[in-house]
Design a protein around this motif. Structure first.
Motif, PDB file in Angstrom:
ATOM      1  N   GLY A 165       0.816  -1.201   0.000  1.00  0.00           N
ATOM      2  CA  GLY A 165       0.000   0.000   0.000  1.00  0.00           C
ATOM      3  C   GLY A 165       0.857   1.261   0.000  1.00  0.00           C
ATOM      4  O   GLY A 165       2.082   1.210   0.092  1.00  0.00           O
ATOM      5  N   ARG A 166       0.198   2.389  -0.083  1.00  0.00           N
ATOM      6  CA  ARG A 166       0.877   3.671  -0.208  1.00  0.00           C
ATOM      7  C   ARG A 166       1.284   4.214   1.158  1.00  0.00           C
ATOM      8  O   ARG A 166       0.688   3.898   2.176  1.00  0.00           O
ATOM      9  CB  ARG A 166      -0.024   4.664  -0.939  1.00  0.00           C
ATOM     10  CG  ARG A 166      -0.310   4.221  -2.361  1.00  0.00           C
ATOM     11  CD  ARG A 166      -1.199   5.182  -3.119  1.00  0.00           C
ATOM     12  NE  ARG A 166      -2.577   5.175  -2.656  1.00  0.00           N
ATOM     13  CZ  ARG A 166      -3.598   5.657  -3.377  1.00  0.00           C
ATOM     14  NH1 ARG A 166      -3.372   6.168  -4.586  1.00  0.00           N
ATOM     15  NH2 ARG A 166      -4.816   5.636  -2.892  1.00  0.00           N
ATOM     16  N   GLY A 167       2.327   5.051   1.143  1.00  0.00           N
ATOM     17  CA  GLY A 167       2.816   5.642   2.385  1.00  0.00           C
ATOM     18  C   GLY A 167       3.705   6.833   2.092  1.00  0.00           C
ATOM     19  O   GLY A 167       3.235   7.928   1.849  1.00  0.00           O
ATOM     20  N   HIS A 168       5.014   6.609   2.136  1.00  0.00           N
ATOM     21  CA  HIS A 168       5.962   7.676   1.802  1.00  0.00           C
ATOM     22  C   HIS A 168       5.772   8.114   0.353  1.00  0.00           C
ATOM     23  O   HIS A 168       5.905   9.297   0.019  1.00  0.00           O
ATOM     24  CB  HIS A 168       7.382   7.164   2.043  1.00  0.00           C
ATOM     25  CG  HIS A 168       8.460   8.122   1.691  1.00  0.00           C
ATOM     26  ND1 HIS A 168       8.628   9.325   2.326  1.00  0.00           N
ATOM     27  CD2 HIS A 168       9.445   8.051   0.741  1.00  0.00           C
ATOM     28  CE1 HIS A 168       9.666   9.961   1.807  1.00  0.00           C
ATOM     29  NE2 HIS A 168      10.168   9.217   0.837  1.00  0.00           N
ATOM     30  N   THR A 169       5.481   7.145  -0.534  1.00  0.00           N
ATOM     31  CA  THR A 169       5.112   7.399  -1.921  1.00  0.00           C
ATOM     32  C   THR A 169       4.007   6.413  -2.281  1.00  0.00           C
ATOM     33  O   THR A 169       3.518   5.675  -1.423  1.00  0.00           O
ATOM     34  CB  THR A 169       6.296   7.205  -2.892  1.00  0.00           C
ATOM     35  OG1 THR A 169       6.626   5.806  -2.951  1.00  0.00           O
ATOM     36  CG2 THR A 169       7.519   7.997  -2.443  1.00  0.00           C
ATOM     37  N   SER A 196       9.572  11.431   6.369  1.00  0.00           N
ATOM     38  CA  SER A 196       9.465  12.515   5.401  1.00  0.00           C
ATOM     39  C   SER A 196       8.105  12.471   4.716  1.00  0.00           C
ATOM     40  O   SER A 196       7.838  11.628   3.868  1.00  0.00           O
ATOM     41  CB  SER A 196      10.579  12.401   4.361  1.00  0.00           C
ATOM     42  OG  SER A 196      10.489  13.447   3.423  1.00  0.00           O
ATOM     43  N   LEU A 197       7.231  13.393   5.120  1.00  0.00           N
ATOM     44  CA  LEU A 197       5.883  13.484   4.565  1.00  0.00           C
ATOM     45  C   LEU A 197       5.887  14.572   3.491  1.00  0.00           C
ATOM     46  O   LEU A 197       5.613  15.738   3.751  1.00  0.00           O
ATOM     47  CB  LEU A 197       4.888  13.818   5.676  1.00  0.00           C
ATOM     48  CG  LEU A 197       4.643  12.669   6.656  1.00  0.00           C
ATOM     49  CD1 LEU A 197       4.708  13.152   8.086  1.00  0.00           C
ATOM     50  CD2 LEU A 197       3.302  12.020   6.364  1.00  0.00           C
ATOM     51  N   GLU A 279       3.415  20.315   6.976  1.00  0.00           N
ATOM     52  CA  GLU A 279       2.700  21.159   6.017  1.00  0.00           C
ATOM     53  C   GLU A 279       2.248  20.371   4.795  1.00  0.00           C
ATOM     54  O   GLU A 279       1.074  20.423   4.395  1.00  0.00           O
ATOM     55  CB  GLU A 279       3.568  22.336   5.576  1.00  0.00           C
ATOM     56  CG  GLU A 279       2.870  23.206   4.533  1.00  0.00           C
ATOM     57  CD  GLU A 279       3.689  24.403   4.088  1.00  0.00           C
ATOM     58  OE1 GLU A 279       3.295  25.044   3.094  1.00  0.00           O
ATOM     59  OE2 GLU A 279       4.727  24.698   4.725  1.00  0.00           O
ATOM     60  N   ALA A 280       3.170  19.633   4.175  1.00  0.00           N
ATOM     61  CA  ALA A 280       2.799  18.874   2.977  1.00  0.00           C
ATOM     62  C   ALA A 280       1.774  17.806   3.315  1.00  0.00           C
ATOM     63  O   ALA A 280       0.826  17.566   2.542  1.00  0.00           O
ATOM     64  CB  ALA A 280       4.044  18.246   2.349  1.00  0.00           C
ATOM     65  N   ALA A 281       1.926  17.147   4.471  1.00  0.00           N
ATOM     66  CA  ALA A 281       0.965  16.122   4.876  1.00  0.00           C
ATOM     67  C   ALA A 281      -0.418  16.723   5.057  1.00  0.00           C
ATOM     68  O   ALA A 281      -1.439  16.135   4.648  1.00  0.00           O
ATOM     69  CB  ALA A 281       1.432  15.462   6.169  1.00  0.00           C
ATOM     70  N   THR A 282      -0.481  17.890   5.660  1.00  0.00           N
ATOM     71  CA  THR A 282      -1.773  18.554   5.870  1.00  0.00           C
ATOM     72  C   THR A 282      -2.423  18.893   4.531  1.00  0.00           C
ATOM     73  O   THR A 282      -3.622  18.634   4.310  1.00  0.00           O
ATOM     74  CB  THR A 282      -1.572  19.832   6.709  1.00  0.00           C
ATOM     75  OG1 THR A 282      -0.962  19.475   7.957  1.00  0.00           O
ATOM     76  CG2 THR A 282      -2.903  20.512   6.978  1.00  0.00           C
TER      77      THR A 282
END
Length: 292
Positions: A165-169, A196-197, A279-282
């Motif tokens: 499944g997906r996660g870091h990419t 690293s998100l 920030e990117a995760a949000t």
């Protein structure tokens, strides 16, 4: 880019399980794996340029054994794990299907970012010369790809690659050497910094992906992260739980009607990582979930 890294140990490959080695490199604090078998060797990730990939080969030769690298596995698409592929010209490169589809686009994105800001970043371990090498490196795509799992036969042992499944990419794979109890998880786990998100991450699915890999691997004795020192299962479980908390808090805030601007600037004590790191995760969660 990951946050600043911790100091490195001695350079070169270190055996962390039976005929399973790890080398940790200064630039971007990337870890590279090496698995030996009767019928050759597997390298896990290849660093950020043709020059750096060549340095990996030199470090393998320094082990003082007659080692033939027949296979390379890329744990995911990012340049610091794939651009060294070109140095392994006689090896077969394996990766998830999505890596073959997205590596060239990712490479152009990274090159554009480097051209825009070609300066050194000592806190990340790289110099301007390293960045010039990144720009000069031709992309080598995977030779063999898979959707859910594949196995490399080294004669007296198997190396299993699995997608959960997906996660870091969207294309992270785990690499399991079951007879040695060794598991490589790429950037699904980081030891030297927070996970690293980035703007291609999947925060809502990351924890479930880690859980699936841990279940499938049984009880590995050593887990190798994409950056930092090898860890144990307990470390992975703690980081998995932190990622689950990130997902739960961001999902709650999104579905509760919190605006993106508020979510980016208003702290929440439940979050395990600094707000600026998320920030990117949000932004990803606000894009991936419809408002209530």
């Amino acid at each position: 880019m990951t946050p600043p890294v911790t100091p490195l140990a001695a350079p070169g490959f270190v055996e962390v399980a039976d005929r399973v080695f790890v080398a940790r490199y200064r630039q971007w604090d990337v870890g590279v794996g090496l698995v030996l078998g009767r019928d050759g060797a597997v390298v896990v990730d290849t660093r950020a340029s043709d020059v750096q990939g060549g340095e990996v080969l030199e470090d393998i030769r320094r082990l003082g054994r007659d080692i033939e690298v027949r296979h390379v596995v890329n744990t995911h698409v990012h340049f610091d794990h794939t651009f060294g592929n070109v140095a392994f010209d006689t090896a077969t490169v394996h990766a998830h299907d999505t890596v073959a589809r997205t590596l060239e686009v990712h490479a152009e994105h990274i090159r554009a970012a480097v051209r825009e800001d070609p300066g050194a970043a000592p806190e990340y371990g790289y110099t301007e010369a390293d960045l010039l090498q990144v720009l000069a490196t031709a992309v080598r795509l995977p030779d063999c790809t898979f959707g859910s799992s594949a196995t490399i036969d080294l004669g007296d042992r198997a190396v299993t690659m699995a997608y959960a499944g997906r996660g870091h990419t969207d294309g992270d794979v785990a690499v399991l050497v079951a007879d040695a109890g060794a598991l490589f998880l790429g950037d699904l786990v980081e030891e030297s910094a927070h996970p690293s998100l980035g703007d291609d991450s999947w925060p809502l699915q990351w924890a479930d992906t880690l859980t699936s890999h841990l279940i499938a691997a049984g009880d590995p004795s050593v887990v190798v992260p994409g950056h930092g020192r090898p860890v144990d299962v307990a470390f992975v479980e703690r980081q998995r739980d932190e990622m689950a908390t990130v997902a739960a808090v961001l999902r709650e805030r999104r579905l509760g009607g919190v605006s993106l601007a508020e979510a980016l600037h208003e702290p929440d004590a439940r979050l395990p990582y600094p707000l600026e790191h998320l920030e990117a995760a949000t932004r990803r969660v606000w894009a991936q979930l419809p408002a209530s």
